[in-house]
Design a protein around this motif. Structure first.
Motif, PDB file in Angstrom:
ATOM      1  N   ILE A  19      45.038  31.760  45.576  1.00 64.76           N
ATOM      2  CA  ILE A  19      46.361  32.101  46.086  1.00 64.76           C
ATOM      3  C   ILE A  19      46.173  32.712  47.469  1.00 64.76           C
ATOM      4  N   GLU A  20      47.053  32.348  48.388  1.00 62.45           N
ATOM      5  CA  GLU A  20      46.990  32.952  49.722  1.00 62.45           C
ATOM      6  C   GLU A  20      47.982  34.103  49.762  1.00 62.45           C
ATOM      7  N   ILE A  21      47.473  35.271  50.104  1.00 64.67           N
ATOM      8  CA  ILE A  21      48.297  36.476  50.160  1.00 64.67           C
ATOM      9  C   ILE A  21      48.349  36.940  51.612  1.00 64.67           C
ATOM     10  N   PRO A  22      49.561  37.035  52.185  1.00 63.60           N
ATOM     11  CA  PRO A  22      49.685  37.489  53.568  1.00 63.60           C
ATOM     12  C   PRO A  22      48.976  38.830  53.785  1.00 63.60           C
ATOM     13  N   GLY A  23      48.181  38.890  54.822  1.00 62.93           N
ATOM     14  CA  GLY A  23      47.457  40.114  55.137  1.00 62.93           C
ATOM     15  C   GLY A  23      46.090  40.208  54.480  1.00 62.93           C
ATOM     16  N   LEU A  24      45.864  39.414  53.440  1.00 66.31           N
ATOM     17  CA  LEU A  24      44.579  39.449  52.743  1.00 66.31           C
ATOM     18  C   LEU A  24      43.818  38.142  52.851  1.00 66.31           C
ATOM     19  N   GLY A  25      44.524  37.033  52.918  1.00 64.46           N
ATOM     20  CA  GLY A  25      43.885  35.721  52.977  1.00 64.46           C
ATOM     21  C   GLY A  25      43.876  35.043  51.627  1.00 64.46           C
ATOM     22  N   VAL A  26      42.933  34.133  51.439  1.00 63.63           N
ATOM     23  CA  VAL A  26      42.837  33.371  50.193  1.00 63.63           C
ATOM     24  C   VAL A  26      42.071  34.198  49.166  1.00 63.63           C
ATOM     25  N   ILE A  27      42.681  34.397  48.025  1.00 61.39           N
ATOM     26  CA  ILE A  27      42.089  35.170  46.931  1.00 61.39           C
ATOM     27  C   ILE A  27      41.765  34.218  45.797  1.00 61.39           C
ATOM     28  N   LYS A  28      40.540  34.281  45.313  1.00 59.94           N
ATOM     29  CA  LYS A  28      40.130  33.484  44.156  1.00 59.94           C
ATOM     30  C   LYS A  28      40.148  34.385  42.928  1.00 59.94           C
ATOM     31  N   TYR A  29      40.659  33.840  41.819  1.00 63.60           N
ATOM     32  CA  TYR A  29      40.759  34.622  40.593  1.00 63.60           C
ATOM     33  C   TYR A  29      40.762  33.696  39.383  1.00 63.60           C
ATOM     34  N   GLY A  30      40.544  34.280  38.236  1.00 62.22           N
ATOM     35  CA  GLY A  30      40.627  33.552  36.978  1.00 62.22           C
ATOM     36  C   GLY A  30      41.747  34.134  36.135  1.00 62.22           C
ATOM     37  N   THR A  31      42.215  33.361  35.197  1.00 66.17           N
ATOM     38  CA  THR A  31      43.295  33.853  34.335  1.00 66.17           C
ATOM     39  C   THR A  31      42.725  34.730  33.221  1.00 66.17           C
ATOM     40  N   LEU A  32      43.539  35.638  32.760  1.00 67.62           N
ATOM     41  CA  LEU A  32      43.120  36.529  31.685  1.00 67.62           C
ATOM     42  C   LEU A  32      43.213  35.815  30.341  1.00 67.62           C
ATOM     43  N   THR A  33      42.355  36.226  29.435  1.00 69.21           N
ATOM     44  CA  THR A  33      42.328  35.656  28.095  1.00 69.21           C
ATOM     45  C   THR A  33      42.838  36.679  27.080  1.00 69.21           C
ATOM     46  N   VAL A  34      43.047  36.234  25.880  1.00 73.07           N
ATOM     47  CA  VAL A  34      43.438  37.141  24.804  1.00 73.07           C
ATOM     48  C   VAL A  34      42.347  38.207  24.626  1.00 73.07           C
ATOM     49  N   GLU A  35      41.098  37.789  24.713  1.00 68.46           N
ATOM     50  CA  GLU A  35      39.975  38.730  24.595  1.00 68.46           C
ATOM     51  C   GLU A  35      40.040  39.802  25.686  1.00 68.46           C
ATOM     52  N   ASP A  36      40.374  39.406  26.911  1.00 69.20           N
ATOM     53  CA  ASP A  36      40.526  40.379  27.999  1.00 69.20           C
ATOM     54  C   ASP A  36      41.587  41.410  27.635  1.00 69.20           C
ATOM     55  N   PHE A  37      42.714  40.929  27.128  1.00 66.63           N
ATOM     56  CA  PHE A  37      43.810  41.843  26.804  1.00 66.63           C
ATOM     57  C   PHE A  37      43.463  42.774  25.665  1.00 66.63           C
TER      58      PHE A  37
END
Length: 107
Positions: A19-37
């Motif tokens: 996702i590109e966020i103004p002021g930060l640039g392109v951010i890479k991330y993964g989605t959260l899982t049930v285990e994460d929660f």
């Protein structure tokens, strides 16, 4: 046109998103899982939960990111990341919470 069949095993595969966020640039991330929660539910408060969620999401794309690095980032950066990555989740959870807290589903 018929949709493809749902396969839980395919859902478990982690996909890195950008996702590109103004002021930060392109951010890479993964989605959260049930285990994460399940782990995040042990947080002491909402701010700690948000910090843990953000850490988990960013760490999926870059395993070297530590929780300490997230805690030490400027609050402006944290808030920008939260606005784009966590707030959409919060809206969905609020709707889900209203659903499960309705009288029809109380145990």
């Amino acid at each position: 046109m018929r949709e493809k069949n749902f396969k839980p095993s395919e859902q478990a595969k982690q996909e890195i998103k950008e996702i590109e966020i103004p002021g930060l640039g392109v951010i890479k991330y993964g989605t959260l899982t049930v285990e994460d929660f399940q782990d995040i539910l042990n947080a002491k408060n909402e701010f700690e939960a948000a910090t843990l969620m953000l850490h988990r999401m960013l760490q999926k794309a870059d395993p070297t990111i530590s929780l300490e690095e997230i805690k030490k980032m400027p609050i402006w950066t944290f808030m920008c990341l939260s606005k784009h990555l966590l707030f959409p989740l919060a809206k969905q959870f609020k709707e889900m919470s209203l659903f499960f807290n309705s009288a029809k589903y109380r145990v």
